[in-house]
Enzyme design. Structure first.
Site, PDB file in Angstrom:
ATOM      1  N   LYS A 121       6.659 -18.074  -0.180  1.00  0.00           N
ATOM      2  CA  LYS A 121       5.853 -16.347  -0.740  1.00  0.00           C
ATOM      3  C   LYS A 121       7.005 -15.819  -0.716  1.00  0.00           C
ATOM      4  CE  LYS A 121       1.411 -18.437  -1.273  1.00  0.00           C
ATOM      5  NZ  LYS A 121       0.062 -18.386  -0.455  1.00  0.00           N
ATOM      6  N   LYS A 205       5.712 -27.026  -8.676  1.00  0.00           N
ATOM      7  CA  LYS A 205       4.151 -27.897  -8.849  1.00  0.00           C
ATOM      8  C   LYS A 205       3.222 -26.424  -9.436  1.00  0.00           C
ATOM      9  CE  LYS A 205       2.256 -25.344  -4.982  1.00  0.00           C
ATOM     10  NZ  LYS A 205       1.835 -24.881  -3.349  1.00  0.00           N
ATOM     11  N   LYS A 208      -0.965 -20.960  -9.081  1.00  0.00           N
ATOM     12  CA  LYS A 208      -2.253 -19.978  -9.786  1.00  0.00           C
ATOM     13  C   LYS A 208      -1.164 -18.644 -10.560  1.00  0.00           C
ATOM     14  CE  LYS A 208      -5.888 -21.018  -7.074  1.00  0.00           C
ATOM     15  NZ  LYS A 208      -6.148 -21.091  -4.868  1.00  0.00           N
TER      16      LYS A 208
HETATM   17  P1  TYM Z   1      -4.987 -22.954  -2.203  1.00  0.00           P
HETATM   18  O1  TYM Z   1      -5.836 -22.482  -2.023  1.00  0.00           O
HETATM   19  O2  TYM Z   1      -3.738 -22.594  -2.537  1.00  0.00           O
HETATM   20  O3  TYM Z   1      -5.517 -24.453  -2.964  1.00  0.00           O
HETATM   21  C1  TYM Z   1      -6.564 -25.017  -2.937  1.00  0.00           C
HETATM   22  C2  TYM Z   1      -6.194 -26.603  -2.667  1.00  0.00           C
HETATM   23  O4  TYM Z   1      -5.500 -27.712  -4.264  1.00  0.00           O
HETATM   24  C3  TYM Z   1      -4.393 -27.560  -3.581  1.00  0.00           C
HETATM   25  N1  TYM Z   1      -3.823 -27.848  -4.711  1.00  0.00           N
HETATM   26  C4  TYM Z   1      -2.906 -28.419  -5.011  1.00  0.00           C
HETATM   27  N2  TYM Z   1      -3.021 -29.633  -5.268  1.00  0.00           N
HETATM   28  C5  TYM Z   1      -2.266 -30.602  -5.847  1.00  0.00           C
HETATM   29  N3  TYM Z   1      -1.281 -30.428  -6.911  1.00  0.00           N
HETATM   30  C6  TYM Z   1      -1.372 -28.487  -6.989  1.00  0.00           C
HETATM   31  N4  TYM Z   1      -0.668 -28.327  -7.681  1.00  0.00           N
HETATM   32  C7  TYM Z   1      -1.660 -27.954  -6.255  1.00  0.00           C
HETATM   33  N5  TYM Z   1      -2.161 -26.492  -5.738  1.00  0.00           N
HETATM   34  C8  TYM Z   1      -2.952 -26.362  -4.310  1.00  0.00           C
HETATM   35  C9  TYM Z   1      -4.381 -27.637  -2.291  1.00  0.00           C
HETATM   36  O5  TYM Z   1      -3.069 -28.589  -1.400  1.00  0.00           O
HETATM   37  C10 TYM Z   1      -5.653 -27.448  -1.884  1.00  0.00           C
HETATM   38  O6  TYM Z   1      -5.576 -28.304  -1.129  1.00  0.00           O
HETATM   39  N6  TYM Z   1      -4.394 -23.328   2.764  1.00  0.00           N
HETATM   40  C11 TYM Z   1      -5.061 -23.789   1.135  1.00  0.00           C
HETATM   41  C12 TYM Z   1      -6.585 -22.809   1.448  1.00  0.00           C
HETATM   42  C13 TYM Z   1      -7.146 -22.987   2.867  1.00  0.00           C
HETATM   43  C14 TYM Z   1      -7.522 -24.063   3.645  1.00  0.00           C
HETATM   44  C15 TYM Z   1      -8.218 -24.197   4.890  1.00  0.00           C
HETATM   45  C16 TYM Z   1      -7.469 -25.589   3.676  1.00  0.00           C
HETATM   46  C17 TYM Z   1      -7.555 -22.021   3.991  1.00  0.00           C
HETATM   47  N7  TYM Z   1      -8.018 -22.547   5.103  1.00  0.00           N
HETATM   48  C18 TYM Z   1      -8.587 -24.968   6.166  1.00  0.00           C
HETATM   49  C19 TYM Z   1      -7.873 -26.764   4.530  1.00  0.00           C
HETATM   50  C20 TYM Z   1      -8.710 -26.360   5.280  1.00  0.00           C
HETATM   51  C21 TYM Z   1      -4.837 -22.885   0.584  1.00  0.00           C
HETATM   52  O7  TYM Z   1      -3.839 -22.051  -0.183  1.00  0.00           O
HETATM   53  O8  TYM Z   1      -5.004 -23.440  -0.802  1.00  0.00           O
END
Ligand code: TYM
Length: 342
Positions: A121, A205, A208
């Site tokens: 990032k 991947k 967003k």
């Molecule tokens: P975030 O918002 O980027 O994504 C949310 C969830 O979606 C999964 N994900 C994917 N899975 C499969 N293929 C993809 N291309 C893909 N892109 C995203 C992510 O792995 C995630 O499960 N850091 C986390 C948010 C977070 C969190 C937490 C998660 C903050 N605190 C505590 C678990 C526990 C994140 O950025 O997710």
């Protein structure tokens, strides 16, 4: 009685979160949100909209509120039951910020510097990104540890952050002579669609932030858009693979097969067997139809929830109270262990 038997059994608890950044997509759905639904019947579950993580990069304040509701709507539309599970917004429970500070003082710079997501990032720009972006994984550890969560369903991209959360938990327990206080949380990563790739480039991947709309299926896309995006997804000139080995060498095809498997709740092996040797002229429309069949109801429910946001807001407010009731005593004990005056 052995020491093991004497230990009170810790309740198993799920925590997971999704950032309210624009364009919640099929990767978020298949890699995380859809998987939350059956898990809520297995363990006590807490699902959070992590707005404090979202502001580690600039956000438009007006849009952030809407996007926060949109993630909540996606949780509910996917089938999360707010009577059973806790659904809330991270910034509404102050334990996250308070515990994050303590954990910032436990995590080591060297650990954080190794985080590949930060490197990706920040890119060339690491001098200019926010301090919050660097500390992001410590806040994520706080999210999980504030509830003594034992299991964390996520996509594969969060695996390294979960390892860091485990390291932080273990170091805290060790530094403050509090053996077993924080559980070491286990990642729960799905077998299929744990890493959904960009529909135009199988080496990236689905994300967003990609400017190319054709690269991803948004959960807010209508049926025509979903169909069009799958039909335009990049493939190659060969027919559908006949073996799993053949699939491995063809990342874009591997991705579509994985998406099909996750939507149909089957395995990639079964999809390869079903379509072996077929042309993409057959497979892509089948995939598009399946995706529309599975996603259209989620999309419609999301719209309903968004149109009636008083209902979402009520769920989120009650969720924050329930979350706080769990986190507050854990935070209190953490502060005592650290030696904070009270
Ligand atoms: P975030 O918002 O980027 O994504 C949310 C969830 O979606 C999964 N994900 C994917 N899975 C499969 N293929 C993809 N291309 C893909 N892109 C995203 C992510 O792995 C995630 O499960 N850091 C986390 C948010 C977070 C969190 C937490 C998660 C903050 N605190 C505590 C678990 C526990 C994140 O950025 O997710």
């Amino acid at each position: 009685m052995s020491e093991e038997q004497e230990k009170p059994k810790r309740p198993q608890r799920i925590f997971s979160g999704v950032q309210p950044t624009a364009n919640i997509h099929l990767g978020n759905y298949l890699g995380a949100i859809k998987r939350f639904v059956p898990l809520q019947y297995e363990m006590e579950s807490i699902f959070c909209v992590v707005d404090m993580h979202a502001i580690t990069v600039p956000q438009d304040p007006k849009k952030l509120v809407l996007q926060t509701r949109e993630v909540a709507a996606a949780y509910l539309a996917a089938g999360i039951d707010p009577e059973k599970s806790i659904v809330f917004v991270q910034s509404n429970v102050s334990a996250h910020a308070e515990l994050a500070w303590i954990l910032n003082c436990v995590a080591r710079m060297g650990w954080m510097e190794r985080m590949t997501q930060f490197k990706d990032k920040a890119g060339e720009n690491s001098e200019r990104v926010s301090l919050g972006l660097f500390a992001y994984p410590a806040l994520m550890a706080a999210d999980i540890l504030a509830y003594h969560a034992t299991h964390v369903p996520v996509g594969e991209d969060q695996k390294q952050h979960l390892e860091l959360a485990r390291d932080v938990a273990a170091k805290f327990n060790n530094d403050f002579k509090a053996k077993g206080f924080f559980p070491l949380p286990e990642p729960l990563i799905g077998k299929e669609a744990a890493r959904v790739m960009n529909l135009q480039d199988g080496s990236k991947k689905m994300s967003k932030s990609d400017p190319a709309e054709l690269s991803r299926i948004n959960l807010t896309d209508d049926a025509d858009t979903i169909s069009k995006k799958f039909k335009k997804a990049r493939t190659d000139q060969f027919p559908m693979p006949e073996t799993m080995d053949e699939l491995k060498a063809r990342p874009e095809v591997d991705n579509l097969v994985g998406i099909y498997a996750a939507l149909a709740e089957t395995t990639k092996e079964a999809v390869v067997a079903e379509f072996a040797g077929a042309g993409f002229g057959l497979f892509k429309p089948k995939l598009a139809d399946l995706a529309v069949e599975k996603l259209a109801p989620v999309n419609a429910k999301m719209r309903d929830y968004m149109d009636n946001h008083d209902h979402i807001d009520k769920i989120l407010r009650e969720g924050a109270e329930r979350a706080n009731a769990i986190a507050a005593p854990i935070l209190k004990k953490t502060k005592e262990l650290v030696g904070f005056f009270s």
